[in-house]
Design a protein around this motif. Sequence first.
Motif, PDB file in Angstrom:
ATOM      1  N   LYS A 231       0.833  -1.211   0.000  1.00 38.97           N
ATOM      2  CA  LYS A 231       0.000   0.000   0.000  1.00 38.97           C
ATOM      3  C   LYS A 231       0.869   1.263   0.000  1.00 38.97           C
ATOM      4  O   LYS A 231       0.589   2.218  -0.733  1.00 38.97           O
ATOM      5  N   THR A 232       1.908   1.255   0.825  1.00 36.13           N
ATOM      6  CA  THR A 232       2.822   2.404   0.882  1.00 36.13           C
ATOM      7  C   THR A 232       3.543   2.577  -0.452  1.00 36.13           C
ATOM      8  O   THR A 232       3.691   3.701  -0.948  1.00 36.13           O
ATOM      9  N   LEU A 233       3.985   1.470  -1.034  1.00 43.18           N
ATOM     10  CA  LEU A 233       4.645   1.522  -2.341  1.00 43.18           C
ATOM     11  C   LEU A 233       3.705   2.097  -3.393  1.00 43.18           C
ATOM     12  O   LEU A 233       4.120   2.906  -4.238  1.00 43.18           O
ATOM     13  N   PHE A 234       2.451   1.710  -3.345  1.00 47.95           N
ATOM     14  CA  PHE A 234       1.449   2.209  -4.291  1.00 47.95           C
ATOM     15  C   PHE A 234       1.363   3.733  -4.218  1.00 47.95           C
ATOM     16  O   PHE A 234       1.307   4.417  -5.242  1.00 47.95           O
ATOM     17  N   ARG A 235       1.389   4.277  -3.001  1.00 42.40           N
ATOM     18  CA  ARG A 235       1.316   5.732  -2.844  1.00 42.40           C
ATOM     19  C   ARG A 235       2.553   6.416  -3.433  1.00 42.40           C
ATOM     20  O   ARG A 235       2.445   7.481  -4.055  1.00 42.40           O
ATOM     21  N   HIS A 236       3.718   5.808  -3.231  1.00 43.31           N
ATOM     22  CA  HIS A 236       4.940   6.376  -3.808  1.00 43.31           C
ATOM     23  C   HIS A 236       4.876   6.367  -5.342  1.00 43.31           C
ATOM     24  O   HIS A 236       5.316   7.323  -5.993  1.00 43.31           O
ATOM     25  N   LEU A 237       4.332   5.300  -5.900  1.00 47.86           N
ATOM     26  CA  LEU A 237       4.200   5.200  -7.356  1.00 47.86           C
ATOM     27  C   LEU A 237       3.258   6.277  -7.898  1.00 47.86           C
ATOM     28  O   LEU A 237       3.517   6.873  -8.952  1.00 47.86           O
TER      29      LEU A 237
END
Length: 250
Positions: A231-237
Amino acid sequence: MACHIRSVSLPTRSHPFLLKAEEELNKLRACMSSSSLTYEIMLDALKAVGRVYESINDLVQMSNNRNGLSHMQHRRWVEQELEESVKLLDMCSISRDNLDTIKDHVQDLELAARRGDLETVKRKVGDYNLIIKKANRDVKMQILNKNESAEGDSLAVISHLMETREITISVLQSIFSYLSRQISGKKSSKWSIVSRLVEKRTISCKGEREKDSFDAACLRVNVEDLENGVKTLFRHLIQCRVSLLNICSL
């Protein structure tokens, strides 16, 4: 992946943002080169990928980089990364949804083990393996559908984006390979695994954790942590994609 770096409109190689991205990339390479990918390595890799994208996003938002990337000579690289970012976001979204399903399923398995429900646990173990296989197929489908990476001269920021994208795909794929080994990869037969999960409650001399539900409970927590990492990675993307879209609007 070989990418020859130009210095046009880029900060020097010693720029803090660039050094931070390269440092995190080195950590990622080390993580993914491990012969035994553990939960801790998977979680660290997800965090490191997020930090790389954070550093790249900082680089992209610098005015001299924005101007350089918006130049017609380099815009095609930006447009390709925008196209690839959609596929990567889809992969993250699918992985996040599959991890949520796996987490709920492991929780059901944990509750059945606490009740000593042998038949339900046996069925849930089989279902777990099917869910993991589906998750693996979903990730592989996204990999097969992605475009070939561009080759040739490019800005350092684009080079880092290209490499990070490839490593991100590897990390997401490795997560489900790791999870598949948590039950189906054990040497014990399915019935011995089931029997171990539903053993009668055994309390330690200090009256602490129940032995019967420890493995399932631990797996549930691990899956939840990995889901939060995705989920955190998704936000960074998303943040990185917005920055690239802003460049195309210049």
